[in-house]
Design a protein around this motif. Structure first.
Motif, PDB file in Angstrom:
ATOM      1  N   ARG A  29     -10.066  -1.075 -18.780  1.00 12.13           N
ATOM      2  CA  ARG A  29      -9.630  -0.746 -17.338  1.00 12.13           C
ATOM      3  C   ARG A  29     -10.610  -0.754 -15.957  1.00 12.13           C
ATOM      4  N   ILE A  30      -9.441  -1.261 -15.162  1.00 12.01           N
ATOM      5  CA  ILE A  30      -9.824  -1.664 -13.578  1.00 12.01           C
ATOM      6  C   ILE A  30      -9.514  -0.366 -12.879  1.00 12.01           C
ATOM      7  N   SER A  31     -10.022  -0.755 -11.755  1.00 10.74           N
ATOM      8  CA  SER A  31     -10.770   0.311 -10.407  1.00 10.74           C
ATOM      9  C   SER A  31      -9.150  -1.247  -9.002  1.00 10.74           C
ATOM     10  N   LEU A  32      -8.615   0.379  -8.474  1.00  9.85           N
ATOM     11  CA  LEU A  32      -7.667  -0.684  -7.849  1.00  9.85           C
ATOM     12  C   LEU A  32      -8.175   0.450  -6.043  1.00  9.85           C
ATOM     13  N   PRO A  33      -7.738  -0.643  -5.216  1.00  9.96           N
ATOM     14  CA  PRO A  33      -7.668  -0.335  -3.848  1.00  9.96           C
ATOM     15  C   PRO A  33      -6.660   0.821  -3.164  1.00  9.96           C
ATOM     16  N   SER A  34      -7.671   1.865  -2.373  1.00 10.89           N
ATOM     17  CA  SER A  34      -6.542   2.818  -1.728  1.00 10.89           C
ATOM     18  C   SER A  34      -5.794   2.501  -1.417  1.00 10.89           C
ATOM     19  N   PHE A  35      -5.808   2.105  -0.304  1.00 15.45           N
ATOM     20  CA  PHE A  35      -5.608   0.628   1.194  1.00 15.45           C
ATOM     21  C   PHE A  35      -4.658  -0.874   0.604  1.00 15.45           C
ATOM     22  N   GLU A  36      -3.783  -0.958   1.030  1.00 17.71           N
ATOM     23  CA  GLU A  36      -3.216  -2.247   0.576  1.00 17.71           C
ATOM     24  C   GLU A  36      -2.611  -2.832   1.884  1.00 17.71           C
ATOM     25  N   GLU A  37      -2.555  -4.069   2.337  1.00 18.96           N
ATOM     26  CA  GLU A  37      -2.026  -4.629   3.629  1.00 18.96           C
ATOM     27  C   GLU A  37      -0.929  -4.190   2.960  1.00 18.96           C
ATOM     28  N   TYR A  38       0.056  -3.879   4.904  1.00 24.26           N
ATOM     29  CA  TYR A  38       1.314  -2.996   4.653  1.00 24.26           C
ATOM     30  C   TYR A  38       2.045  -4.014   4.080  1.00 24.26           C
ATOM     31  N   ASP A  39       2.398  -5.027   4.523  1.00 22.20           N
ATOM     32  CA  ASP A  39       3.301  -6.506   4.391  1.00 22.20           C
ATOM     33  C   ASP A  39       3.720  -6.484   2.659  1.00 22.20           C
ATOM     34  N   LEU A  40       2.164  -6.121   1.855  1.00 28.15           N
ATOM     35  CA  LEU A  40       2.638  -5.654   0.130  1.00 28.15           C
ATOM     36  C   LEU A  40       4.253  -5.007   0.006  1.00 28.15           C
ATOM     37  N   TYR A  41       4.088  -3.448   0.537  1.00 28.31           N
ATOM     38  CA  TYR A  41       4.699  -2.650   0.502  1.00 28.31           C
ATOM     39  C   TYR A  41       6.291  -3.158   0.942  1.00 28.31           C
ATOM     40  N   ASN A  42       6.065  -3.470   2.228  1.00 25.17           N
ATOM     41  CA  ASN A  42       6.891  -4.384   3.265  1.00 25.17           C
ATOM     42  C   ASN A  42       7.807  -5.169   2.466  1.00 25.17           C
ATOM     43  N   GLU A  43       7.193  -6.051   2.366  1.00 28.52           N
ATOM     44  CA  GLU A  43       7.587  -7.680   1.775  1.00 28.52           C
ATOM     45  C   GLU A  43       8.531  -7.176  -0.225  1.00 28.52           C
ATOM     46  N   ASN A  44       8.226  -5.761   0.205  1.00 22.03           N
ATOM     47  CA  ASN A  44       8.240  -5.194  -1.593  1.00 22.03           C
ATOM     48  C   ASN A  44       9.131  -4.083  -1.144  1.00 22.03           C
ATOM     49  N   LYS A  45       9.899  -3.810  -0.422  1.00 22.63           N
ATOM     50  CA  LYS A  45      11.064  -2.549  -0.571  1.00 22.63           C
ATOM     51  C   LYS A  45      11.277  -1.804  -1.556  1.00 22.63           C
ATOM     52  N   ASP A  46      12.283  -3.095  -2.377  1.00 27.05           N
ATOM     53  CA  ASP A  46      13.568  -2.723  -2.999  1.00 27.05           C
ATOM     54  C   ASP A  46      12.416  -2.733  -4.157  1.00 27.05           C
ATOM     55  N   PHE A  47      11.544  -2.405  -4.650  1.00 29.12           N
ATOM     56  CA  PHE A  47      10.262  -2.087  -5.195  1.00 29.12           C
ATOM     57  C   PHE A  47       9.444  -0.489  -5.163  1.00 29.12           C
ATOM     58  N   ILE A  48      10.307  -0.039  -4.266  1.00 28.53           N
ATOM     59  CA  ILE A  48       9.254   0.869  -3.923  1.00 28.53           C
ATOM     60  C   ILE A  48      10.348   2.604  -3.502  1.00 28.53           C
ATOM     61  N   ASP A  49      10.512   3.481  -3.487  1.00 27.40           N
ATOM     62  CA  ASP A  49      10.971   4.713  -3.748  1.00 27.40           C
ATOM     63  C   ASP A  49      10.689   5.773  -2.469  1.00 27.40           C
ATOM     64  N   ARG A  50       9.263   5.451  -2.335  1.00 30.09           N
ATOM     65  CA  ARG A  50       8.351   6.390  -1.673  1.00 30.09           C
ATOM     66  C   ARG A  50       8.351   5.958  -0.011  1.00 30.09           C
ATOM     67  N   ASN A  51       7.857   6.955   0.879  1.00 32.44           N
ATOM     68  CA  ASN A  51       7.997   6.297   2.410  1.00 32.44           C
ATOM     69  C   ASN A  51       6.400   5.897   2.472  1.00 32.44           C
ATOM     70  N   ILE A  52       5.671   5.078   3.346  1.00 36.40           N
ATOM     71  CA  ILE A  52       4.616   4.448   3.241  1.00 36.40           C
ATOM     72  C   ILE A  52       3.983   5.134   3.995  1.00 36.40           C
ATOM     73  N   LEU A  53       2.340   6.083   4.029  1.00 35.35           N
ATOM     74  CA  LEU A  53       1.657   6.010   5.277  1.00 35.35           C
ATOM     75  C   LEU A  53       0.640   5.045   5.809  1.00 35.35           C
ATOM     76  N   THR A  54       0.524   4.813   6.948  1.00 36.82           N
ATOM     77  CA  THR A  54      -0.307   3.438   7.161  1.00 36.82           C
ATOM     78  C   THR A  54      -0.857   4.024   7.849  1.00 36.82           C
ATOM     79  N   VAL A  55      -1.878   3.030   8.528  1.00 37.88           N
ATOM     80  CA  VAL A  55      -3.286   3.134   9.487  1.00 37.88           C
ATOM     81  C   VAL A  55      -3.354   1.658   9.702  1.00 37.88           C
ATOM     82  N   MET A  56      -4.540   2.061  10.397  1.00 32.58           N
ATOM     83  CA  MET A  56      -4.812   0.514  11.138  1.00 32.58           C
ATOM     84  C   MET A  56      -5.592   0.262  11.262  1.00 32.58           C
ATOM     85  N   SER A  57      -6.299  -0.772  10.694  1.00 35.03           N
ATOM     86  CA  SER A  57      -8.120  -1.351  10.664  1.00 35.03           C
ATOM     87  C   SER A  57      -8.767  -1.165  11.463  1.00 35.03           C
ATOM     88  N   PRO A  58      -9.754  -1.502  11.479  1.00 34.47           N
ATOM     89  CA  PRO A  58     -10.901  -1.026  13.054  1.00 34.47           C
ATOM     90  C   PRO A  58      -9.981  -3.300  13.113  1.00 34.47           C
TER      91      PRO A  58
END
Length: 376
Positions: A29-58
């Motif tokens: 069993r592994i645990s995963l971060p709830s937040f990832e850098e936005y680039d991970l999803y932006n560079e793999n848009k063709d793998f995602i069929d959902r809208n992305i909720l973004t936030v700005m880190s400190p």
């Protein structure tokens, strides 16, 4: 501990049993971060069929709440390429930005087997998918398809991307009529191939019957190879599972940028929607520069809340409305109920209105007054 397990909801007990099974097969069993850098999803848009909720880190980095678990798994495993992480499972949430509700959170219990395509690795995943469904409901069904089947037909056709996507949508909906309307005057698709495409929505059931039907259309070598591999997989599955548990359906199509091998969909009696989904996604690891592949599935555990809603109708068994007369005695009464395995909720009688009882589902209500417990 026994009382804790006894008081777990039916859904949580089922998921606990499934996780125990994964442990028995050596999955970590592994645990995963709830937040990832936005680039991970932006560079793999063709793998995602959902809208992305973004936030700005400190520190000024753009982060995203995880819309897809598999990308996080691939990222984590690509960084630590060891056998330790070749078999993993997780129970995590995904997050989605929606038009009407604004924000949506969904839980999944998933499993991933890292390794290049082989009959045995695919068997292990399908076998665990069937067993997972059986823990939920023995009257269950796994539907298998193969992304390579569709790719082998359409990759060499001179069709625009939008046209292909329209046909794929019709195939998924088993809509042969509209496929004919799209292709009937297309001079770039031969008559034989058109007839094969028209047939795809009906290619479901027993694999031997599907293979016989496909032999009428002069299928190419890639499809023959896929059918042979699926036959080997099916023969192995039928050694350990009833034939009624396994159905092949080549009208099931998923993101061909994502999947390249077997595709899985799981169903249980009494629930109309897909409860388990997955497949082989070797191409994702290529994008991370790793020479491997992976196959896995996820159980859509939030759907189980609906499935088990009647069995989990009680919020707790005992409701106690108390005064301030004797807290020590009140605790003793609460402990007595809990030792019997009953869930207890206490509410101060001054804050508790009579119509508040309609909010909760419970078996018995008590009034604790002047040090005495009175059943109402």
């Amino acid at each position: 501990m026994k009382n804790y397990i006894k008081n777990m909801s039916k859904k949580d007990l089922v998921l606990l049993d499934i996780r125990k099974m994964y442990d028995l097969y050596g999955y970590k069993r592994i645990s995963l971060p709830s937040f990832e850098e936005y680039d991970l999803y932006n560079e793999n848009k063709d793998f995602i069929d959902r809208n992305i909720l973004t936030v700005m880190s400190p520190n000024g980095k753009l982060l995203a709440l995880r819309p897809d678990i598999t990308l996080s798994v691939a990222k984590k495993i690509s960084k630590d390429q060891s056998l330790k992480y070749s078999k993993i499972y997780y129970q995590e949430n995904t997050y989605n930005l929606t038009k009407y509700t604004g924000y949506e959170e969904d839980e999944q219990l998933g499993i991933e087997l890292i390794g290049k395509e082989s009959v045995f690795l695919d068997f292990e995943i399908v076998d665990l998918a069937v067993k997972s469904l059986d823990i939920i409901n023995e009257k269950s069904l796994i539907v298998l398809s193969h992304a390579g089947f569709i790719s082998s037909i359409f990759d060499n056709l001179n069709l625009e991307y939008e046209v292909k996507e329209e046909i794929f949508d019709c195939i998924n909906k088993k809509n042969s009529h509209d496929i004919k309307k799209i292709l009937e005057n297309n001079k770039f698709v031969s008559e034989n191939v058109r007839e094969l495409i028209y047939k795809i929505p009906k290619l479901s059931g027993d694999l031997d019957d599907i293979t016989k039907e496909l032999s009428k259309y002069g299928i190419n070598d890639n499809i023959k190879k896929i059918l042979l591999e699926l036959k080997q997989l099916n023969n192995l599955l039928l050694k350990f599972h009833k034939r009624s548990k396994i159905v092949f359906d080549f009208s099931v199509i998923k993101n061909l940028n994502y999947y390249n091998g077997i595709i899985l969909q799981g169903y249980i009696e009494g629930f109309p929607n897909v409860i388990l989904t997955g497949g082989r996604y070797d191409r994702l690891f290529e994008k991370f520069g790793v020479d491997t592949g992976a196959v896995g599935f996820a159980i859509l555990t939030d759907s189980l809340k609906v499935y088990y809603k009647d069995e989990d109708k009680n919020d707790f068994e005992i409701l106690i409305a108390y005064d301030d007369s004797n807290f020590e005695k009140l605790v003793e009464f609460v402990n007595d109920f809990q030792e019997k395995g009953l869930r207890v909720r206490t509410e101060n009688v001054e804050n508790f209105k009579e119509n508040d009882s309609e909010i909760f589902n419970y078996d018995e209500k008590y009034l604790f007054k002047n040090g005495n417990l009175i059943k109402e």
